[in-house]
Design a protein around this motif. Structure first.
Motif, PDB file in Angstrom:
ATOM      1  N   GLN A 194     -23.971  59.038  66.619  1.00  0.00           N
ATOM      2  CA  GLN A 194     -24.118  60.009  65.553  1.00  0.00           C
ATOM      3  C   GLN A 194     -23.327  61.260  65.909  1.00  0.00           C
ATOM      4  N   ASP A 195     -23.283  62.243  64.985  1.00  0.00           N
ATOM      5  CA  ASP A 195     -22.423  63.396  65.194  1.00  0.00           C
ATOM      6  C   ASP A 195     -22.876  64.312  66.319  1.00  0.00           C
ATOM      7  N   ASP A 196     -24.108  64.160  66.822  1.00  0.00           N
ATOM      8  CA  ASP A 196     -24.553  64.999  67.941  1.00  0.00           C
ATOM      9  C   ASP A 196     -24.581  64.231  69.256  1.00  0.00           C
ATOM     10  N   GLY A 197     -24.081  62.979  69.231  1.00  0.00           N
ATOM     11  CA  GLY A 197     -24.052  62.174  70.446  1.00  0.00           C
ATOM     12  C   GLY A 197     -25.191  61.193  70.573  1.00  0.00           C
ATOM     13  N   THR A 198     -26.177  61.263  69.668  1.00  0.00           N
ATOM     14  CA  THR A 198     -27.268  60.299  69.676  1.00  0.00           C
ATOM     15  C   THR A 198     -26.733  58.916  69.299  1.00  0.00           C
ATOM     16  N   PRO A 199     -27.144  57.862  69.994  1.00  0.00           N
ATOM     17  CA  PRO A 199     -26.719  56.523  69.587  1.00  0.00           C
ATOM     18  C   PRO A 199     -27.032  56.276  68.117  1.00  0.00           C
ATOM     19  N   ASN A 200     -26.120  55.599  67.445  1.00  0.00           N
ATOM     20  CA  ASN A 200     -26.265  55.329  66.020  1.00  0.00           C
ATOM     21  C   ASN A 200     -26.726  53.898  65.799  1.00  0.00           C
ATOM     22  N   GLN A 201     -27.649  53.732  64.878  1.00  0.00           N
ATOM     23  CA  GLN A 201     -28.093  52.405  64.485  1.00  0.00           C
ATOM     24  C   GLN A 201     -28.507  52.506  63.018  1.00  0.00           C
ATOM     25  N   LEU A 202     -27.512  52.811  62.177  1.00  0.00           N
ATOM     26  CA  LEU A 202     -27.768  53.045  60.761  1.00  0.00           C
ATOM     27  C   LEU A 202     -27.938  51.722  60.024  1.00  0.00           C
ATOM     28  N   HIS A 203     -29.084  51.558  59.391  1.00  0.00           N
ATOM     29  CA  HIS A 203     -29.362  50.383  58.570  1.00  0.00           C
ATOM     30  C   HIS A 203     -29.128  50.757  57.105  1.00  0.00           C
ATOM     31  N   VAL A 204     -28.252  50.024  56.437  1.00  0.00           N
ATOM     32  CA  VAL A 204     -27.959  50.283  55.030  1.00  0.00           C
ATOM     33  C   VAL A 204     -28.320  49.037  54.225  1.00  0.00           C
ATOM     34  N   ILE A 205     -29.138  49.227  53.198  1.00  0.00           N
ATOM     35  CA  ILE A 205     -29.548  48.124  52.322  1.00  0.00           C
ATOM     36  C   ILE A 205     -28.738  48.211  51.034  1.00  0.00           C
ATOM     37  N   THR A 206     -28.000  47.154  50.726  1.00  0.00           N
ATOM     38  CA  THR A 206     -27.108  47.132  49.570  1.00  0.00           C
ATOM     39  C   THR A 206     -27.513  46.018  48.612  1.00  0.00           C
ATOM     40  N   ASP A 207     -27.636  46.334  47.327  1.00  0.00           N
ATOM     41  CA  ASP A 207     -27.949  45.333  46.308  1.00  0.00           C
ATOM     42  C   ASP A 207     -26.838  44.291  46.291  1.00  0.00           C
ATOM     43  N   ALA A 208     -27.191  43.020  46.488  1.00  0.00           N
ATOM     44  CA  ALA A 208     -26.194  41.951  46.576  1.00  0.00           C
ATOM     45  C   ALA A 208     -25.613  41.579  45.220  1.00  0.00           C
ATOM     46  N   ALA A 209     -26.204  42.089  44.155  1.00  0.00           N
ATOM     47  CA  ALA A 209     -25.685  41.804  42.813  1.00  0.00           C
ATOM     48  C   ALA A 209     -24.771  42.917  42.314  1.00  0.00           C
ATOM     49  N   THR A 210     -25.159  44.172  42.565  1.00  0.00           N
ATOM     50  CA  THR A 210     -24.424  45.307  42.002  1.00  0.00           C
ATOM     51  C   THR A 210     -23.600  46.090  43.025  1.00  0.00           C
ATOM     52  N   GLY A 211     -23.906  45.924  44.315  1.00  0.00           N
ATOM     53  CA  GLY A 211     -23.223  46.708  45.337  1.00  0.00           C
ATOM     54  C   GLY A 211     -23.793  48.098  45.511  1.00  0.00           C
ATOM     55  N   LYS A 212     -24.858  48.410  44.806  1.00  0.00           N
ATOM     56  CA  LYS A 212     -25.472  49.741  44.893  1.00  0.00           C
ATOM     57  C   LYS A 212     -26.279  49.880  46.186  1.00  0.00           C
ATOM     58  N   GLU A 213     -26.159  51.030  46.840  1.00  0.00           N
ATOM     59  CA  GLU A 213     -26.981  51.292  48.012  1.00  0.00           C
ATOM     60  C   GLU A 213     -28.423  51.515  47.560  1.00  0.00           C
ATOM     61  N   LEU A 214     -29.353  50.763  48.150  1.00  0.00           N
ATOM     62  CA  LEU A 214     -30.753  50.852  47.779  1.00  0.00           C
ATOM     63  C   LEU A 214     -31.567  51.714  48.735  1.00  0.00           C
ATOM     64  N   PHE A 215     -31.155  51.712  50.005  1.00  0.00           N
ATOM     65  CA  PHE A 215     -31.954  52.417  51.016  1.00  0.00           C
ATOM     66  C   PHE A 215     -31.121  52.502  52.288  1.00  0.00           C
ATOM     67  N   ARG A 216     -31.426  53.515  53.097  1.00  0.00           N
ATOM     68  CA  ARG A 216     -30.814  53.606  54.418  1.00  0.00           C
ATOM     69  C   ARG A 216     -31.816  54.249  55.357  1.00  0.00           C
ATOM     70  N   TYR A 217     -31.760  53.887  56.601  1.00  0.00           N
ATOM     71  CA  TYR A 217     -32.573  54.563  57.604  1.00  0.00           C
ATOM     72  C   TYR A 217     -31.912  54.447  58.959  1.00  0.00           C
ATOM     73  N   GLN A 218     -32.244  55.378  59.826  1.00  0.00           N
ATOM     74  CA  GLN A 218     -31.691  55.426  61.178  1.00  0.00           C
ATOM     75  C   GLN A 218     -32.620  54.677  62.124  1.00  0.00           C
ATOM     76  N   GLY A 219     -32.104  53.690  62.853  1.00  0.00           N
ATOM     77  CA  GLY A 219     -32.918  52.860  63.735  1.00  0.00           C
ATOM     78  C   GLY A 219     -33.119  53.433  65.131  1.00  0.00           C
ATOM     79  N   ILE A 220     -32.514  54.590  65.424  1.00  0.00           N
ATOM     80  CA  ILE A 220     -32.763  55.252  66.713  1.00  0.00           C
ATOM     81  C   ILE A 220     -33.830  56.304  66.514  1.00  0.00           C
ATOM     82  N   GLU A 221     -34.837  56.300  67.224  1.00  0.00           N
ATOM     83  CA  GLU A 221     -35.931  57.252  67.077  1.00  0.00           C
ATOM     84  C   GLU A 221     -35.928  58.341  68.181  1.00  0.00           C
ATOM     85  N   ASN A 222     -35.671  59.760  66.726  1.00  0.00           N
ATOM     86  CA  ASN A 222     -35.883  60.926  67.460  1.00  0.00           C
ATOM     87  C   ASN A 222     -37.215  61.167  67.183  1.00  0.00           C
TER      88      ASN A 222
END
Length: 552
Positions: A194-222
């Motif tokens: 990530q931009d502050d040096g924290t390891p990144n583990q970004l989960h992005v959920i994308t609609d498989a029909a429309t390509g629209k982003e449905l949800f995102r969350y960071q898998g590294i816990e601050n």
């Protein structure tokens, strides 16, 4: 943790919870010390409190539940394409069993489809707590966009958030049921930093029909030698001797180990060891070889383990007797700490100028409690559920601090008060009146879910303080508090020990990945009813405390 002056994108502890994959409390007295230890509640087990299960006993319950999963799915009305996968089993003193399941549909993971089945001692199903009430039914399992397109979009999103990664770690087909109507989707994970040096583990959920982003969350816990710590004074540490060398391996607590990354940002680092059984100097140092931060981290890990064991009968973060590990001296000038469920480890930076390591007791408890949340309710790290995730770590981190009863760091309802993350000696967060930090919410409103999760957590933190200590002015362990209520009511606290029992039971048996504040009220009321009865003072206090923060 992130100081407000260091970053404009994250302004408090940068800790997230792992959902699909692993990623910083009351006596009712108006004055005086209220440093109750968790062991007090454990001496007289409540009928609905969890029993301590051996690894083999828990394994047998899990195996039995999985063998009966098909019948359970039929009984609770799941469709023919749905299957249940056991995640955890909790058995209460009175024999009630709470089985937590993940769900699949046509062989695909259902994100947001988790549920808990509550079964009586006689084997009768008494209720089901679901992350979603929507029926899982998808018209087609054929995606209209390619996995490559979903990956490209996820990488673009990650780069906009500071990651330099140019490729994703892969995309998998899933059913997204975390919000709205369940749909076929892709889950894409982007690594890197990530931009502050924290390891990144970004989960992005994308609609498989429309390509629209449905949800995102960071898998590294601050989250027996001698530790001369910076924050907790001179303490006893359980260590291991190998020949003439001593190292920070705690064999009595799941073999927890403490490593020194020596300013690196990857790998385990080197196991902290020495020729004597004394670790640290008790003073701050900017040296990457200094063992003081390691002593603080090891002490925090052992106190957190003991807090969960003696307060709730929980043996380690996963309740399987296995210890995590800690890493200190992460990066250079890294002003943060984080939990990563994929490595099952805590990591601590050394703060601004490498002079203020983020290894205080409540931070350690906070970090490891993210691991407990990830391995129980799995609260999504976004919106109101994300605020509840953060609050859970603040609540349990506070519980650890009171449990330790350390004279150098007495229990309080302040978060991160020792680490000077703001640079002016003020705490990171306040539980009695969260808005004192300049951004957290004292009470619920329809816009709370739009806040950063470290700010939306204020509602639950305030609830917990009111439930524990009550409203109004009082002094506890030398710290003055004055907690207001949104409805002008007067709340009488039931004590921190009981408040902790209620929150833990709700987390482990009634919360799911999508629990919001309204559902948290229902879940904690169910927990209070199970532990103390629906007509009890404790049940009424839970209702009153939620109403006092405008959750009705």
């Amino acid at each position: 943790m992130t100081p407000r002056y260091a970053r404009h994108q994250r302004t408090t502890l940068a800790i997230a919870t792992a959902v699909a994959a692993g990623a910083l409390l009351t006596t009712g007295l108006s004055t005086g010390a209220s440093a109750q230890t968790g062991s007090a509640a454990a001496k007289a087990p409540l009928a609905a409190a969890p029993t301590a299960l051996s690894a083999s006993a828990r394994g047998s319950l899990v195996k039995e539940a999985q063998a009966n999963a098909s019948e359970t799915a039929r009984q609770i009305g799941l469709g023919t394409k749905e299957k249940l996968v056991v995640k955890d089993v909790v058995r209460d003193v009175d024999g009630t069993v709470h089985t937590r399941y993940e769900r699949t549909y046509a062989g695909l993971p259902v994100l947001g489809g988790d549920l808990v089945v509550h079964t009586s001692k006689a084997g009768r199903t008494e209720g089901v707590t679901r992350a979603t009430k929507s029926a899982i039914k998808v018209a087609s399992l054929k995606p209209q966009i390619t996995a490559a397109k979903a990956e490209k979009q996820a990488v673009t999103t990650a780069r906009s958030l500071g990651s330099a990664k140019s490729a994703a770690d892969g995309a998998r087909k899933v059913i997204w049921a975390g919000s709205g109507k369940p749909v076929l989707a892709y889950e894409t994970i982007v690594g890197g930093l990530q931009d502050d040096g924290t390891p990144n583990q970004l989960h992005v959920i994308t609609d498989a029909a429309t390509g629209k982003e449905l949800f995102r969350y960071q898998g590294i816990e601050n989250a027996t030698g001698t530790g001369k710590t910076l924050y907790s004074g001179t303490v006893s540490l359980t260590t291991t001797q190998s020949g003439s060398t001593y190292n920070l391996t705690d064999a009595s607590r799941g073999s927890h180990k403490t490593y020194n990354l020596a300013r690196k940002t990857s790998g385990k680092g080197t196991l902290v060891s020495g020729s004597t059984n004394v670790f640290g100097t008790g003073t701050a140092s900017t040296s990457s070889s200094d063992q003081t931060a390691a002593a603080d981290a090891a002490y925090g890990a052992q106190e957190t383990w003991d807090f969960y064991k003696n307060t709730f009968g929980r043996s380690g973060i996963k309740n399987d007797g296995v210890g995590a590990y800690s890493r200190v001296h992460y990066g250079s000038g890294y002003v943060n700490a984080f939990w990563d469920d994929s490595c099952f480890c805590m990591t601590y930076g050394d703060g601004s100028g490498n002079a203020d390591p983020l290894t205080s007791l409540d931070v350690a408890g906070h970090e490891m409690s993210h691991g407990v949340t990830a391995n129980t309710a799995g609260l999504n790290y976004s919106g109101e559920s994300g605020g509840l995730n953060e609050a859970t770590s603040d609540i349990m981190g506070t519980g650890v601090e009171f449990y330790a009863n350390n004279p150098s760091d007495p229990g309080d309802y302040l978060i991160g008060e020792k680490i000077n993350i703001n640079g002016d000696g003020t705490p990171l967060r306040y539980m009695d009146k969260p808005s004192k930090d300049g951004g957290s919410a004292d009470s619920w409103s329809s816009s709370v879910g739009n806040l950063d999760v470290h700010y939306s957590s204020g509602v639950a933190n305030h609830f917990f303080y009111l439930l524990s200590e009550g409203s109004g002015a009082k002094t506890i362990n030398g710290v003055s508090y004055n907690s207001p209520t949104s409805n002008g009511s007067t709340v009488t606290g039931i004590g921190r020990d009981k408040a902790l029992q209620i929150w833990y039971k709700a987390l482990t048996t009634y919360f799911t990945s999508t629990t919001n504040y309204k559902s948290a009220r229902a879940g904690t009321l169910s927990a209070a009813s199970a532990l103390y009865g629906s007509s009890s003072t404790e049940y009424k206090a839970v209702a009153a405390a939620w109403s006092a923060v405008n959750v009705n």
